[in-house]
Design an enzyme around this catalytic site. Structure first.
Site, PDB file in Angstrom:
ATOM      1  N   PRO A  27       0.802  -1.225   0.000  1.00 50.16           N
ATOM      2  CA  PRO A  27       0.000   0.000   0.000  1.00 50.16           C
ATOM      3  C   PRO A  27       0.837   1.278   0.000  1.00 50.16           C
ATOM      4  CG  PRO A  27      -0.833  -1.560   1.640  1.00 50.16           C
ATOM      5  CD  PRO A  27       0.434  -2.143   1.093  1.00 50.16           C
ATOM      6  N   GLY A  38     -20.766  10.667 -29.372  1.00 47.00           N
ATOM      7  CA  GLY A  38     -21.528  10.227 -28.199  1.00 47.00           C
ATOM      8  C   GLY A  38     -21.540   8.709 -28.085  1.00 47.00           C
ATOM      9  N   GLU A  89       2.692  -3.217 -13.633  1.00 48.91           N
ATOM     10  CA  GLU A  89       3.937  -3.770 -14.217  1.00 48.91           C
ATOM     11  C   GLU A  89       4.951  -2.662 -14.503  1.00 48.91           C
ATOM     12  OE1 GLU A  89       4.750  -6.850 -14.726  1.00 48.91           O
ATOM     13  OE2 GLU A  89       2.888  -7.987 -14.706  1.00 48.91           O
ATOM     14  N   GLY A  90       4.952  -1.628 -13.665  1.00 47.42           N
ATOM     15  CA  GLY A  90       5.842  -0.494 -13.852  1.00 47.42           C
ATOM     16  C   GLY A  90       5.119   0.601 -14.605  1.00 47.42           C
ATOM     17  N   PHE A 104      16.217   6.957 -10.085  1.00 53.92           N
ATOM     18  CA  PHE A 104      14.998   6.606  -9.315  1.00 53.92           C
ATOM     19  C   PHE A 104      15.025   7.274  -7.962  1.00 53.92           C
ATOM     20  CE2 PHE A 104      15.191   2.904 -12.227  1.00 53.92           C
ATOM     21  CZ  PHE A 104      13.943   3.068 -12.792  1.00 53.92           C
TER      22      PHE A 104
HETATM   23  P1  TGC Z   1      17.718  -2.532  -8.965  1.00 52.43           P
HETATM   24  O1  TGC Z   1      18.890  -2.184  -8.118  1.00 52.43           O
HETATM   25  O2  TGC Z   1      17.592  -1.944 -10.313  1.00 52.43           O
HETATM   26  O3  TGC Z   1      17.650  -4.131  -9.122  1.00 52.43           O
HETATM   27  C1  TGC Z   1      17.716  -5.024  -8.040  1.00 52.43           C
HETATM   28  C2  TGC Z   1      18.184  -6.359  -8.595  1.00 52.43           C
HETATM   29  O4  TGC Z   1      17.250  -6.844  -9.572  1.00 52.43           O
HETATM   30  C3  TGC Z   1      17.876  -6.956 -10.873  1.00 52.43           C
HETATM   31  N1  TGC Z   1      16.900  -6.451 -11.859  1.00 52.43           N
HETATM   32  C4  TGC Z   1      16.215  -7.233 -12.674  1.00 52.43           C
HETATM   33  N2  TGC Z   1      16.258  -8.552 -12.879  1.00 52.43           N
HETATM   34  C5  TGC Z   1      15.412  -9.059 -13.793  1.00 52.43           C
HETATM   35  N3  TGC Z   1      14.536  -8.318 -14.478  1.00 52.43           N
HETATM   36  C6  TGC Z   1      14.460  -6.988 -14.291  1.00 52.43           C
HETATM   37  N4  TGC Z   1      13.556  -6.246 -14.964  1.00 52.43           N
HETATM   38  C7  TGC Z   1      15.317  -6.386 -13.368  1.00 52.43           C
HETATM   39  N5  TGC Z   1      15.508  -5.124 -12.936  1.00 52.43           N
HETATM   40  C8  TGC Z   1      16.479  -5.176 -12.017  1.00 52.43           C
HETATM   41  C9  TGC Z   1      19.103  -6.089 -10.786  1.00 52.43           C
HETATM   42  O5  TGC Z   1      20.099  -6.544 -11.683  1.00 52.43           O
HETATM   43  C10 TGC Z   1      19.519  -6.283  -9.346  1.00 52.43           C
HETATM   44  O6  TGC Z   1      20.110  -7.560  -9.224  1.00 52.43           O
HETATM   45  P2  TGC Z   1      21.321  -7.799  -8.174  1.00 52.43           P
HETATM   46  O7  TGC Z   1      21.762  -9.195  -8.420  1.00 52.43           O
HETATM   47  O8  TGC Z   1      22.349  -6.765  -8.507  1.00 52.43           O
HETATM   48  O9  TGC Z   1      20.731  -7.576  -6.821  1.00 52.43           O
HETATM   49  O10 TGC Z   1      16.419  -2.240  -8.108  1.00 52.43           O
HETATM   50  P3  TGC Z   1      15.752  -0.852  -7.729  1.00 52.43           P
HETATM   51  O11 TGC Z   1      15.289  -0.978  -6.320  1.00 52.43           O
HETATM   52  O12 TGC Z   1      16.651   0.298  -8.117  1.00 52.43           O
HETATM   53  O13 TGC Z   1      14.436  -0.830  -8.635  1.00 52.43           O
HETATM   54  C11 TGC Z   1      14.460  -0.654  -9.976  1.00 52.43           C
HETATM   55  C12 TGC Z   1      13.019  -0.461 -10.505  1.00 52.43           C
HETATM   56  C13 TGC Z   1      12.445   0.895 -10.114  1.00 52.43           C
HETATM   57  C14 TGC Z   1      13.136  -0.535 -12.031  1.00 52.43           C
HETATM   58  C15 TGC Z   1      12.111  -1.566  -9.978  1.00 52.43           C
HETATM   59  O14 TGC Z   1      11.891  -1.416  -8.623  1.00 52.43           O
HETATM   60  C16 TGC Z   1      10.777  -1.612 -10.677  1.00 52.43           C
HETATM   61  O15 TGC Z   1      10.666  -2.218 -11.733  1.00 52.43           O
HETATM   62  N6  TGC Z   1       9.703  -0.958 -10.111  1.00 52.43           N
HETATM   63  C17 TGC Z   1       8.348  -1.113 -10.636  1.00 52.43           C
HETATM   64  C18 TGC Z   1       7.622  -2.172  -9.848  1.00 52.43           C
HETATM   65  C19 TGC Z   1       6.615  -2.900 -10.652  1.00 52.43           C
HETATM   66  O16 TGC Z   1       6.652  -2.974 -11.861  1.00 52.43           O
HETATM   67  N7  TGC Z   1       5.704  -3.560  -9.974  1.00 52.43           N
HETATM   68  C20 TGC Z   1       4.759  -4.414 -10.643  1.00 52.43           C
HETATM   69  C21 TGC Z   1       4.025  -5.279  -9.645  1.00 52.43           C
HETATM   70  S1  TGC Z   1       3.228  -6.682 -10.356  1.00 52.43           S
HETATM   71  C22 TGC Z   1       2.015  -6.092 -11.310  1.00 52.43           C
HETATM   72  O17 TGC Z   1       1.824  -4.950 -11.514  1.00 52.43           O
HETATM   73  C23 TGC Z   1       1.163  -7.133 -11.929  1.00 52.43           C
HETATM   74  S2  TGC Z   1      -0.126  -6.594 -12.910  1.00 52.43           S
HETATM   75  C24 TGC Z   1      -0.414  -8.041 -13.704  1.00 52.43           C
HETATM   76  C25 TGC Z   1      -1.596  -8.098 -14.563  1.00 52.43           C
HETATM   77  O18 TGC Z   1      -2.729  -8.029 -14.070  1.00 52.43           O
HETATM   78  O19 TGC Z   1      -1.396  -8.303 -15.778  1.00 52.43           O
HETATM   79  P1  FAD Z   2       3.218   4.740  -6.828  1.00 51.37           P
HETATM   80  O1  FAD Z   2       4.418   3.877  -6.816  1.00 51.37           O
HETATM   81  O2  FAD Z   2       2.812   5.391  -5.557  1.00 51.37           O
HETATM   82  O3  FAD Z   2       3.429   5.869  -7.943  1.00 51.37           O
HETATM   83  C1  FAD Z   2       2.615   7.050  -7.976  1.00 51.37           C
HETATM   84  C2  FAD Z   2       3.108   7.952  -9.125  1.00 51.37           C
HETATM   85  O4  FAD Z   2       4.446   8.355  -8.850  1.00 51.37           O
HETATM   86  C3  FAD Z   2       3.133   7.251 -10.477  1.00 51.37           C
HETATM   87  O5  FAD Z   2       2.694   8.151 -11.462  1.00 51.37           O
HETATM   88  C4  FAD Z   2       4.606   6.943 -10.686  1.00 51.37           C
HETATM   89  O6  FAD Z   2       4.969   6.859 -12.044  1.00 51.37           O
HETATM   90  C5  FAD Z   2       5.245   8.152 -10.008  1.00 51.37           C
HETATM   91  N1  FAD Z   2       6.635   7.895  -9.592  1.00 51.37           N
HETATM   92  C6  FAD Z   2       7.081   6.875  -8.825  1.00 51.37           C
HETATM   93  N2  FAD Z   2       8.410   6.998  -8.641  1.00 51.37           N
HETATM   94  C7  FAD Z   2       8.826   8.105  -9.312  1.00 51.37           C
HETATM   95  C8  FAD Z   2      10.075   8.752  -9.514  1.00 51.37           C
HETATM   96  N3  FAD Z   2      11.212   8.259  -8.990  1.00 51.37           N
HETATM   97  N4  FAD Z   2      10.087   9.873 -10.263  1.00 51.37           N
HETATM   98  C9  FAD Z   2       8.961  10.374 -10.808  1.00 51.37           C
HETATM   99  N5  FAD Z   2       7.729   9.807 -10.650  1.00 51.37           N
HETATM  100  C10 FAD Z   2       7.682   8.683  -9.915  1.00 51.37           C
HETATM  101  N6  FAD Z   2       0.867  -5.471  -8.157  1.00 51.37           N
HETATM  102  C11 FAD Z   2       1.245  -6.737  -7.813  1.00 51.37           C
HETATM  103  O7  FAD Z   2       2.203  -6.925  -7.070  1.00 51.37           O
HETATM  104  N7  FAD Z   2       0.554  -7.808  -8.285  1.00 51.37           N
HETATM  105  C12 FAD Z   2      -0.516  -7.690  -9.102  1.00 51.37           C
HETATM  106  O8  FAD Z   2      -1.097  -8.690  -9.526  1.00 51.37           O
HETATM  107  C13 FAD Z   2      -0.950  -6.368  -9.456  1.00 51.37           C
HETATM  108  N8  FAD Z   2      -2.084  -6.194 -10.217  1.00 51.37           N
HETATM  109  C14 FAD Z   2      -2.566  -4.928 -10.416  1.00 51.37           C
HETATM  110  C15 FAD Z   2      -3.815  -4.749 -11.013  1.00 51.37           C
HETATM  111  C16 FAD Z   2      -4.338  -3.469 -11.189  1.00 51.37           C
HETATM  112  C17 FAD Z   2      -5.686  -3.308 -11.794  1.00 51.37           C
HETATM  113  C18 FAD Z   2      -3.572  -2.345 -10.787  1.00 51.37           C
HETATM  114  C19 FAD Z   2      -4.114  -0.945 -10.987  1.00 51.37           C
HETATM  115  C20 FAD Z   2      -2.361  -2.507 -10.186  1.00 51.37           C
HETATM  116  C21 FAD Z   2      -1.844  -3.799  -9.973  1.00 51.37           C
HETATM  117  N9  FAD Z   2      -0.632  -3.997  -9.288  1.00 51.37           N
HETATM  118  C22 FAD Z   2      -0.221  -5.266  -8.958  1.00 51.37           C
HETATM  119  C23 FAD Z   2       0.075  -2.856  -8.722  1.00 51.37           C
HETATM  120  C24 FAD Z   2       0.877  -2.046  -9.722  1.00 51.37           C
HETATM  121  O9  FAD Z   2       2.034  -2.719 -10.107  1.00 51.37           O
HETATM  122  C25 FAD Z   2       1.174  -0.698  -9.073  1.00 51.37           C
HETATM  123  O10 FAD Z   2      -0.043   0.039  -9.051  1.00 51.37           O
HETATM  124  C26 FAD Z   2       2.247   0.075  -9.815  1.00 51.37           C
HETATM  125  O11 FAD Z   2       3.490  -0.581  -9.727  1.00 51.37           O
HETATM  126  C27 FAD Z   2       2.399   1.500  -9.262  1.00 51.37           C
HETATM  127  O12 FAD Z   2       2.485   1.495  -7.878  1.00 51.37           O
HETATM  128  P2  FAD Z   2       1.520   2.462  -7.012  1.00 51.37           P
HETATM  129  O13 FAD Z   2       0.136   2.274  -7.472  1.00 51.37           O
HETATM  130  O14 FAD Z   2       1.788   2.230  -5.577  1.00 51.37           O
HETATM  131  O15 FAD Z   2       1.963   3.929  -7.425  1.00 51.37           O
END
Ligand code: TGC
Ligand code: FAD
Length: 399
Positions: A150, A356, A379-380, A399
């Site tokens: 959260p 519309g 997914e980011g 970041f």
């Molecule tokens: P950072 O220092 O960059 O990386 C930590 C370690 O991870 C490795 N790494 C990766 N490995 C594989 N794939 C990638 N894409 C990777 N990115 C980084 C990296 O090499 C490092 O490894 P090691 O061995 O050196 O420890 O980590 P950071 O804390 O600076 O974060 C980088 C950042 C911001 C890109 C990352 O935190 C991020 O991607 N944030 C976004 C989070 C996100 O996408 N959440 C999604 C949640 S799941 C979801 O949304 C499901 S929706 C599904 C659906 O309904 O379809």
């Molecule tokens: P925040 O991280 O609070 O970000 C808020 C805003 O700040 C965004 O606009 C972002 O781009 C911006 N921001 C963040 N950092 C920076 C920076 N350094 N500089 C400038 N701007 C920045 N997660 C799971 O783990 N599993 C799931 O299955 C999953 N399913 C999902 C399904 C739905 C329908 C949705 C809406 C989300 C789901 N998520 C899931 C979560 C999703 O991955 C997060 O919503 C997403 O990663 C963004 O996190 P947040 O919502 O906390 O926003």
């Protein structure tokens, strides 16, 4: 779609498929085309007739799970364990066709395949693979992936959910939010901070202390179940810890798999919108001529086709790189950003061109546009992917 589209109202012959201007399909193998066509049939026959009702009623079409499994779409990329062993391009085409139906259906398959089966396949013990993968491939077990918390999903490294050893077990406490499938999942892949780093835990429904309430009142992905996960003194045996990875790279590498599929999926949503506006603007007569005969409209349609074609080429090359084992996370970030932005812009513009009617459930753009507001965020977010590319270009972490 076959080439040789009939002549337009002014009789100009057309030779290209408007949804595949660069004949991308000629770059696909026979097997890839077969996969695409069989999923397209499933979407036309089983998804499109019911999806709008599920979207309106805010329900996940559970009746589709068996159909998806029967076609081999759950964990389609994995070898063995009852999985189809398809290549990455085929997985992309599966996502594209499913999302042409609805992002919620593609989401279901992404989460099951890339976020739940993948970590078990890549990081699980042989016993864990045998125990879970075959039943996940048949849809008997539904998974969810708990990473986001959260207090901020963009920075999963700040995770508060933690795991403490107690005897031979682990005790989990924390909260996850916005978790696709959590209200319906039988198994949750939970990422939690342990003393030695972030670890993955396989938590089964029914484990005391685990709760997965649904998040209500969503205006997006209404045909997908989204929930929270609360963990209060949840006891997980050592046998349910993923042994193959410690650290953030575990969950991030799952995201790379799912983001890859999303780059293809959103193309399907955009294609559905373009198809609809092509039909609509050909039939709608305003000022004595079809809407499609106006330069201003044609430029907007051309812009949609240009952006869809660019996205198709990006995803296909990304898939070929993935199949040859050289795809990198920064390449995935570029396509996730580009293609989600493309699809959202196409869907919004398509909605506008319908006037519309564009706000009516009788037409698909409003549903796709609303869904894509989630897809561009999860997914980011777009910003996260832009910063990932910036880091790749400069070597500086902003970041
Ligand atoms: P950072 O220092 O960059 O990386 C930590 C370690 O991870 C490795 N790494 C990766 N490995 C594989 N794939 C990638 N894409 C990777 N990115 C980084 C990296 O090499 C490092 O490894 P090691 O061995 O050196 O420890 O980590 P950071 O804390 O600076 O974060 C980088 C950042 C911001 C890109 C990352 O935190 C991020 O991607 N944030 C976004 C989070 C996100 O996408 N959440 C999604 C949640 S799941 C979801 O949304 C499901 S929706 C599904 C659906 O309904 O379809
Ligand atoms: P925040 O991280 O609070 O970000 C808020 C805003 O700040 C965004 O606009 C972002 O781009 C911006 N921001 C963040 N950092 C920076 C920076 N350094 N500089 C400038 N701007 C920045 N997660 C799971 O783990 N599993 C799931 O299955 C999953 N399913 C999902 C399904 C739905 C329908 C949705 C809406 C989300 C789901 N998520 C899931 C979560 C999703 O991955 C997060 O919503 C997403 O990663 C963004 O996190 P947040 O919502 O906390 O926003």
């Amino acid at each position: 779609m076959a080439t040789g589209t009939p002549a337009g109202p002014k009789g100009v012959a057309r030779s290209l498929d408007p949804l595949d201007l660069y004949d991308i399909q000629s770059l696909l193998s026979a097997e890839e085309r077969m996969v695409r066509d069989s999923v397209a049939r499933l979407v036309d026959e089983k998804v499109l007739p019911i999806i709008q009702r599920h979207f309106e009623e805010h329900t996940f079409p559970r009746e589709l799970v068996g159909e998806l499994a029967a076609l081999g779409l759950l964990g389609s990329s994995f070898e063995g364990y009852g999985c189809a062993g398809l290549n990455a391009v085929s997985y992309g085409l599966i996502c594209q066709e499913l999302e042409r139906g609805d992002s919620g259906i593609r989401s279901f398959v992404s989460v099951q395949s890339s976020l739940c089966m993948y970590p078990i396949y890549a990081f699980g013990s042989e016993a864990q693979k045998q125990q879970y993968l075959p039943r996940m491939a048949t849809g008997e077990l539904i998974g969810c992936f708990g990473l986001t918390e959260p207090h901020g999903g963009s920075d999963p490294g700040s995770m508060k959910t933690h795991a403490r050893r107690r005897g031979g077990d682990w005790v989990l406490n924390g909260a996850k939010m916005w978790i696709t499938n959590s209200p319906i999942a039988d198994l949750a892949v939970i990422w939690a901070r342990a003393e030695d780093g972030i670890r993955g835990f396989l938590v089964e429904r029914g484990t005391p202390g685990l709760e997965t309430p649904e998040i209500e009142r969503k205006f997006s992905l209404r045909a997908s179940a989204t929930g929270s996960i609360f963990l209060q003194d949840v006891i997980v045996p050592e046998a349910n810890v993923l042994p193959g990875v410690i650290g953030l790279k575990g969950p991030l590498s799952c995201l790379t798999q799912a983001r890859y599929g999303i780059t293809w999926g959103v193309i399907g949503a955009a294609q559905a919108c373009l198809r609809q506006v092509l039909d609509y603007t050909a039939d709608r007569i305003l000022f004595g001529r079809p809407l499609a005969a106006n330069q201003a409209i044609q430029i907007r349609l051309a812009e949609m086709a240009r952006r869809i074609t660019t996205a198709q080429l990006l995803s296909l090359q990304l898939g070929r790189l993935k199949d040859q084992g050289t795809m990198t996370p920064a390449q995935v970030s570029l396509a996730k950003w580009n293609n989600c932005r493309m699809a959202l812009d196409v869907a919004r513009d398509a909605r506008d061109i319908l006037g519309g009617a564009g706000i009516s459930a009788e037409y698909v753009p409003i549903r796709h546009a609303l869904n894509l507001e989630s897809v561009i965020t999860y997914e980011g977010t777009e910003t996260i992917h832009q910063l990932s590319i910036g880091r790749e270009l400069t070597g500086i972490n902003a970041f």
